[in-house]
Design a protein around this motif. Structure first.
Motif, PDB file in Angstrom:
ATOM      1  N   GLY A 120      -4.585  48.691 -29.816  1.00  0.00           N
ATOM      2  CA  GLY A 120      -4.248  50.065 -29.466  1.00  0.00           C
ATOM      3  C   GLY A 120      -4.245  50.960 -30.687  1.00  0.00           C
ATOM      4  O   GLY A 120      -4.210  50.489 -31.827  1.00  0.00           O
ATOM      5  N   GLU A 121      -4.293  52.269 -30.439  1.00  0.00           N
ATOM      6  CA  GLU A 121      -4.238  53.237 -31.527  1.00  0.00           C
ATOM      7  C   GLU A 121      -3.576  54.517 -31.054  1.00  0.00           C
ATOM      8  O   GLU A 121      -3.640  54.864 -29.863  1.00  0.00           O
ATOM      9  CB  GLU A 121      -5.626  53.529 -32.088  1.00  0.00           C
ATOM     10  CG  GLU A 121      -6.598  54.090 -31.073  1.00  0.00           C
ATOM     11  CD  GLU A 121      -7.986  54.278 -31.661  1.00  0.00           C
ATOM     12  OE1 GLU A 121      -8.531  55.390 -31.508  1.00  0.00           O
ATOM     13  OE2 GLU A 121      -8.510  53.319 -32.259  1.00  0.00           O
ATOM     14  N   LEU A 122      -2.931  55.199 -31.959  1.00  0.00           N
ATOM     15  CA  LEU A 122      -2.260  56.473 -31.687  1.00  0.00           C
ATOM     16  C   LEU A 122      -2.595  57.446 -32.797  1.00  0.00           C
ATOM     17  O   LEU A 122      -2.615  57.070 -33.974  1.00  0.00           O
ATOM     18  CB  LEU A 122      -0.744  56.270 -31.595  1.00  0.00           C
ATOM     19  CG  LEU A 122       0.102  57.534 -31.370  1.00  0.00           C
ATOM     20  CD1 LEU A 122       1.324  57.220 -30.513  1.00  0.00           C
ATOM     21  CD2 LEU A 122       0.546  58.159 -32.707  1.00  0.00           C
ATOM     22  N   ARG A 123      -2.844  58.695 -32.415  1.00  0.00           N
ATOM     23  CA  ARG A 123      -3.170  59.726 -33.404  1.00  0.00           C
ATOM     24  C   ARG A 123      -2.392  60.987 -33.103  1.00  0.00           C
ATOM     25  O   ARG A 123      -2.366  61.465 -31.962  1.00  0.00           O
ATOM     26  CB  ARG A 123      -4.666  60.031 -33.408  1.00  0.00           C
ATOM     27  CG  ARG A 123      -5.075  61.080 -34.447  1.00  0.00           C
ATOM     28  CD  ARG A 123      -6.586  61.250 -34.481  1.00  0.00           C
ATOM     29  NE  ARG A 123      -6.994  62.183 -35.503  1.00  0.00           N
ATOM     30  CZ  ARG A 123      -7.134  63.496 -35.319  1.00  0.00           C
ATOM     31  NH1 ARG A 123      -6.901  64.009 -34.117  1.00  0.00           N
ATOM     32  NH2 ARG A 123      -7.516  64.277 -36.317  1.00  0.00           N
ATOM     33  N   ALA A 124      -1.709  61.527 -34.124  1.00  0.00           N
ATOM     34  CA  ALA A 124      -1.020  62.807 -34.012  1.00  0.00           C
ATOM     35  C   ALA A 124      -2.046  63.916 -34.204  1.00  0.00           C
ATOM     36  O   ALA A 124      -2.696  63.991 -35.248  1.00  0.00           O
ATOM     37  CB  ALA A 124       0.086  62.909 -35.067  1.00  0.00           C
ATOM     38  N   LEU A 125      -2.202  64.772 -33.208  1.00  0.00           N
ATOM     39  CA  LEU A 125      -3.268  65.761 -33.247  1.00  0.00           C
ATOM     40  C   LEU A 125      -3.020  66.863 -34.268  1.00  0.00           C
ATOM     41  O   LEU A 125      -3.975  67.478 -34.761  1.00  0.00           O
ATOM     42  CB  LEU A 125      -3.449  66.378 -31.849  1.00  0.00           C
ATOM     43  CG  LEU A 125      -3.807  65.402 -30.731  1.00  0.00           C
ATOM     44  CD1 LEU A 125      -4.076  66.149 -29.436  1.00  0.00           C
ATOM     45  CD2 LEU A 125      -5.022  64.560 -31.116  1.00  0.00           C
ATOM     46  N   ASP A 126      -1.758  67.130 -34.620  1.00  0.00           N
ATOM     47  CA  ASP A 126      -1.498  68.225 -35.561  1.00  0.00           C
ATOM     48  C   ASP A 126      -1.733  67.829 -37.011  1.00  0.00           C
ATOM     49  O   ASP A 126      -2.159  68.654 -37.828  1.00  0.00           O
ATOM     50  CB  ASP A 126      -0.077  68.769 -35.378  1.00  0.00           C
ATOM     51  CG  ASP A 126       0.979  67.680 -35.526  1.00  0.00           C
ATOM     52  OD1 ASP A 126       0.612  66.491 -35.514  1.00  0.00           O
ATOM     53  OD2 ASP A 126       2.168  68.034 -35.658  1.00  0.00           O
ATOM     54  N   THR A 127      -1.480  66.569 -37.364  1.00  0.00           N
ATOM     55  CA  THR A 127      -1.634  66.139 -38.761  1.00  0.00           C
ATOM     56  C   THR A 127      -2.765  65.150 -38.975  1.00  0.00           C
ATOM     57  O   THR A 127      -3.204  64.935 -40.106  1.00  0.00           O
ATOM     58  CB  THR A 127      -0.331  65.474 -39.261  1.00  0.00           C
ATOM     59  OG1 THR A 127      -0.072  64.303 -38.473  1.00  0.00           O
ATOM     60  CG2 THR A 127       0.849  66.435 -39.160  1.00  0.00           C
ATOM     61  N   GLY A 128      -3.252  64.521 -37.908  1.00  0.00           N
ATOM     62  CA  GLY A 128      -4.289  63.505 -38.054  1.00  0.00           C
ATOM     63  C   GLY A 128      -3.744  62.128 -38.392  1.00  0.00           C
ATOM     64  O   GLY A 128      -4.515  61.189 -38.605  1.00  0.00           O
ATOM     65  N   LEU A 129      -2.412  61.980 -38.443  1.00  0.00           N
ATOM     66  CA  LEU A 129      -1.809  60.670 -38.680  1.00  0.00           C
ATOM     67  C   LEU A 129      -2.270  59.697 -37.603  1.00  0.00           C
ATOM     68  O   LEU A 129      -2.196  59.997 -36.425  1.00  0.00           O
ATOM     69  CB  LEU A 129      -0.286  60.782 -38.660  1.00  0.00           C
ATOM     70  CG  LEU A 129       0.493  59.469 -38.732  1.00  0.00           C
ATOM     71  CD1 LEU A 129       0.351  58.839 -40.107  1.00  0.00           C
ATOM     72  CD2 LEU A 129       1.958  59.689 -38.391  1.00  0.00           C
ATOM     73  N   GLN A 130      -2.773  58.534 -38.004  1.00  0.00           N
ATOM     74  CA  GLN A 130      -3.301  57.569 -37.043  1.00  0.00           C
ATOM     75  C   GLN A 130      -2.735  56.179 -37.326  1.00  0.00           C
ATOM     76  O   GLN A 130      -2.668  55.742 -38.473  1.00  0.00           O
ATOM     77  CB  GLN A 130      -4.827  57.516 -37.132  1.00  0.00           C
ATOM     78  CG  GLN A 130      -5.457  56.539 -36.150  1.00  0.00           C
ATOM     79  CD  GLN A 130      -6.958  56.733 -36.047  1.00  0.00           C
ATOM     80  OE1 GLN A 130      -7.441  57.863 -35.945  1.00  0.00           O
ATOM     81  NE2 GLN A 130      -7.705  55.655 -36.093  1.00  0.00           N
TER      82      GLN A 130
END
Length: 247
Positions: free
Chosen positions: A73-83
């Motif tokens: 799985g993967e998760l990405r914060a759209l405001d900062t690009g943290l993945q």
């Protein structure tokens, strides 16, 4: 470019080079079975729940639904690009070096992401830019990005495409993660090990006088696995060779 942190199992006193190599090459299974997939996805969901407590704003997530891959799985914060990505033998936390927002806030998010993965997996975190254990802060690198960092950047770009394109984009993000140099190198060694075993078996059958169709098929499969494994390992090293060097 991106700032990359790898998390993986590490024994007391074990140096990081050995720990990272073991995480890449130890698992020789050809496919992830359903039980392992379910356990990996469950671990990622727990990580995701923790991440949502430390990451502000909208996030994009993807989880594996079929066996055969090494990304759970993967998760990405759209405001900062943290993945954050969870693999079968390791995990990664990546953030663009030019991420928007306050540096202290971004540090807190990265620190929270690393801690979430560490608590759910027991892994330790390695900072590729400093070449040492992650100390909780994100600093400007003193040298060009490593192979793993370049691959993580590609994964972040793929996840961004997923945020814009919906379902197909999520599959593209997963494909980008699988092109991560660490993932390519891991699969390359798997194929090399399998190719050696199968080729030796075929040669033994030939040596005993068995020249039937099964022996020939085993020989062909072994050789193809060896070639495919060597190609994957070579491709995984290519980004580092292409990067400019500084004196």
């Amino acid at each position: 470019m991106s700032y990359d942190i790898t998390l993986c199992p590490r024994r007391p006193g074990q140096d990081w080079e050995e720990a990272l190599a073991t995480a890449d090459a130890e698992d020789t299974a050809v496919e992830t079975d359903e039980q392992a997939l379910a356990a990996g996805v469950e671990t990622f969901r727990r990580i995701e729940a923790r991440l949502r407590e430390v990451v502000d704003g909208e996030v994009e997530t993807w989880v594996a639904e079929e066996t055969g891959g090494d990304v759970y799985g993967e998760l990405r914060a759209l405001d900062t690009g943290l993945q954050v990505e969870l693999f079968d033998r390791s995990a990664s936390v990546t953030v663009p070096e030019d991420a928007p927002g306050d540096a202290a806030t971004l540090d807190a998010q990265v620190r929270g992401a690393v801690e979430a993965v560490r608590q759910e997996t027991g892994y330790e975190a390695y900072d590729h830019h400093r070449g040492e254990t992650f100390d909780g802060t994100v600093a400007a690198p003193a040298a060009p990005a490593t192979v793993e960092t370049a691959g993580a950047s590609e994964g972040a770009e793929g996840a961004a495409a997923g945020a814009e394109a919906g379902g197909p984009g999520r599959r593209a993000a997963a494909d980008a993660a699988r092109r991560n140099p660490a993932s390519l190198r891991r699969r390359g060694w798997i194929y090399l090990v399998l190719g050696i075993v199968i080729t030796i078996l075929a040669i033994q059958r030939l040596g005993s006088g068995d020249t039937g169709a099964l022996t020939i098929i085993l020989l062909v499969i072994g050789v193809l696995d060896l070639l495919g494994g060597a190609l994957l390992v070579a491709v995984s090293q290519r980004p580092a060779a292409d990067e400019p060097t500084t004196d």
